[in-house]
Design a protein around this motif. Sequence first.
Motif, PDB file in Angstrom:
ATOM      1  N   LEU A 107      12.511  13.579 114.613  1.00 23.28           N
ATOM      2  CA  LEU A 107      13.408  14.727 114.497  1.00 23.28           C
ATOM      3  C   LEU A 107      13.668  15.246 115.915  1.00 23.28           C
ATOM      4  N   ALA A 108      14.872  15.002 116.424  1.00 23.34           N
ATOM      5  CA  ALA A 108      15.228  15.409 117.781  1.00 23.34           C
ATOM      6  C   ALA A 108      16.195  16.583 117.707  1.00 23.34           C
ATOM      7  N   VAL A 109      15.771  17.731 118.227  1.00 29.64           N
ATOM      8  CA  VAL A 109      16.543  18.965 118.079  1.00 29.64           C
ATOM      9  C   VAL A 109      16.929  19.504 119.452  1.00 29.64           C
ATOM     10  N   ASP A 110      18.210  19.773 119.594  1.00 26.10           N
ATOM     11  CA  ASP A 110      18.725  20.447 120.788  1.00 26.10           C
ATOM     12  C   ASP A 110      19.819  21.399 120.325  1.00 26.10           C
ATOM     13  N   SER A 111      19.493  22.673 120.247  1.00 25.62           N
ATOM     14  CA  SER A 111      20.447  23.675 119.763  1.00 25.62           C
ATOM     15  C   SER A 111      20.999  24.542 120.884  1.00 25.62           C
ATOM     16  N   VAL A 112      20.622  24.239 122.121  1.00 26.96           N
ATOM     17  CA  VAL A 112      21.003  25.070 123.258  1.00 26.96           C
ATOM     18  C   VAL A 112      22.023  24.327 124.116  1.00 26.96           C
ATOM     19  N   ALA A 113      23.123  24.994 124.440  1.00 25.16           N
ATOM     20  CA  ALA A 113      24.179  24.376 125.239  1.00 25.16           C
ATOM     21  C   ALA A 113      23.731  24.189 126.687  1.00 25.16           C
ATOM     22  N   PRO A 114      24.303  23.221 127.390  1.00 22.06           N
ATOM     23  CA  PRO A 114      24.031  23.078 128.830  1.00 22.06           C
ATOM     24  C   PRO A 114      24.436  24.354 129.576  1.00 22.06           C
ATOM     25  N   THR A 115      23.883  24.543 130.747  1.00 25.19           N
ATOM     26  CA  THR A 115      24.158  25.750 131.539  1.00 25.19           C
ATOM     27  C   THR A 115      24.494  25.366 132.980  1.00 25.19           C
TER      28      THR A 115
END
Length: 250
Positions: free
Chosen positions: A83-91
Amino acid sequence: TSSSHPDPQKWHKLKTAELSWTLPSGINAVRTLLDSNPSSIPTKVYSPPISEITLEDLEEGEQYFHLQMQNEDGWGRVRHYRLAVDSVAPTDLMVELAEGTDSSSPTQGLVVSVTEETSGISHYEVQINGGEPVQFAETGSSTIILNNLDPGHHSLTIKAFDQSGNSTLTNFSLATEAFSKPVFTEHPSEINEEVIPVIKGETRPNSTVTVTITQVGLGQSAADAVREYHVVSDANGMFTVIPEGTFSLG
């Protein structure tokens, strides 16, 4: 299987995972575990066995759901589901012109830098003067090459996408200067049937020049009358065209 995170090889935005599995006949218990180790042995026992589970508030990054089933002969082998989770946009998306860029060139290089700590950058999109976005496969901090820009001011919108589809954008402006049209510097005022003429000209250095020669002669079709040549100017901008074959009377 997972309805919320269907491909364990990819990254997803959702922090709640729905997983389900089929219970073969004779299964009397299952045990599960969620952690960051890809090969752990599960420890939480469900008896009677369950066939689905909801995992909430998943952490950013890679985690693994482990499942093991028991029948009258004992525990079977463990299945692992990433389960690979990335909910944060690049900055911190920053854009600047590449060093040494020629402002009169229709080709411009953009140096892009961005901060992406979890899944990594998947690609960039560049929209020029409100047109259709063009996708670039560069990842991380990269150089994007824009070709065939017309002279004048250009407003750009640059988006950076991570592997989960989160994105951030910034705006950037650049101007390309107009450059002079090619000119012929040497050509014969008269030619004959025996001599192939040499035609010389000047334009931007190291540029491709398209030269068309229209030759209208007796009994010649319109298609045969036009010859097209592609030559490249040298470092000083000089180019030479030598037509194929001699010219006929007319």
